[in-house]
Design an enzyme around this catalytic site. Sequence first.
Site: not given
Ligand code: GLN
Length: 479
Positions: A332, A414
């Site tokens: 992510c 995830h």
């Molecule tokens: N869960 C994450 O790693 C989110 C990645 C990033 N902060 C987004 O919102 O796109």
Amino acid sequence: MPGILVAGTTSDAGKSLVTTGLCRALHRRGLRVAPFKAQNMSNNSMVCSDGSEIGRAQYLQALAAGVEPGSLHNPVLLKPSSDRRSFVVLRGRPAGELRAGEYATGRTALAQAAFAAYDELAATHDLVICEGAGSPAEVNLRGGDYVNMGLAQHGRLPVVLVADIDRGGALAALYGTWGLLDDADRALLSGYLVNKFRGDESVLEPGLAELSRRCGLPSYGVLPWLADVWIDSEDALSNGRYAPVTAEEPTLSVAAVALPRTSNATDLDPLESEPGVDVTVTRDPRVCAAADLLVLPGSRATVADLRWLRESGIADVVRDRAAAGRPVLGICGGYQMLCEGIDDPVESGAGAVDGLGMLGGTVRFTADKVLGRPTDVWRGLPVAGYTIHHGRPDADGSFPGGATTGTVTGTMWHGIFESDDFRAEWLRQVAEAAGSPWRPAADRPRFAAAREAMIDRLADALETHADVDRMIEVAGESR
Ligand SMILES: NC(=O)CC[C@H](N)C(=O)O
């Protein structure tokens, strides 16, 4: 309908563990039980089947209780993106931001939503097990409180105080909590539970007797230190959460970078559960360089954490590893950092910034949040994950939810390593690329089964060491 509040004398006293164990114990006794946490501050969240986002711990507690997890179980989730700013998730959906100064003023609507969610759960279950946050004795925050004593007053909930004896000072913490509450709140305290005890209980006994004599609260029991119980944590990634590999077997070393705003640190749990895989959470560039696999986990603040990664020297390690054909994985936010460019008018407001350029394309942030539970098949093996993000990379799909170039891989999903066969096969390839002799064992544990067994062990520990009957009884007297 009755409920009970599990409050802690400190953060990390084990409220989540006790709540999870109680949910399972009461579910096993045939009660319709539900977990509840009015407000969780965490970047470890999960997507429910209806698309709503809640804390990982509450998701697991709902599973322990045998109910379908949903936003009622955690109506307010605050996701900190800096020390002074949190993104608000209300009833599972994004609802703007909260700044530090607004904690007193901006929360009336959140409190109302939380109380409404509690009332709905209470009306439809035999018992609601509420988990507090931090300590109920933060009397400076009592005015707007709706997660500790504020909630207890709303539902007239008897309170079980949990104290962590491993860190010391448990008796003073219990006594101090009792002493600091005002009379009305103190009247709701029903007893205490000592957690994480190692040693001879008869040595502790006189201390508990004196404490009970002074504050008139009975002990619910003394829970032993449970070494083999980990849990989907609400806290950030921390060193020492993972047991080192001790066997004289081939190991696969994994270095996971402790980004300042790490999100979904629980992605690492299935890797850690794999025999012979040694996960180290680190900020040391040398450890990142030496490991067989380097993982950049998710981040609640991609652009800020990318800046930190460069300053820490770890960005250089990523580049060197990629050039040398050594495995790197971004999950992510970590994947977003590996891309060529990031265009972010939303999360950081930084606009266009350079990424590390290890994977192709530009990540575009949009105000709407992607929340999903996608599935895929990779080399004939099923893969399931969940998505929580604003930034969208140009993933080419050469890896589930992402892309692979050489030995650098990124995924927006995830939880993918909870898919057992996929995890084993992907790690086998990583070991080969890294020159590690580690190979997945044939009789590897299945991750979901291991987690279930852990929940059962928690319930067993409560049934053995705590007076669960009395908790049900006092909960029944609550209304
Ligand atoms: N869960 C994450 O790693 C989110 C990645 C990033 N902060 C987004 O919102 O796109």
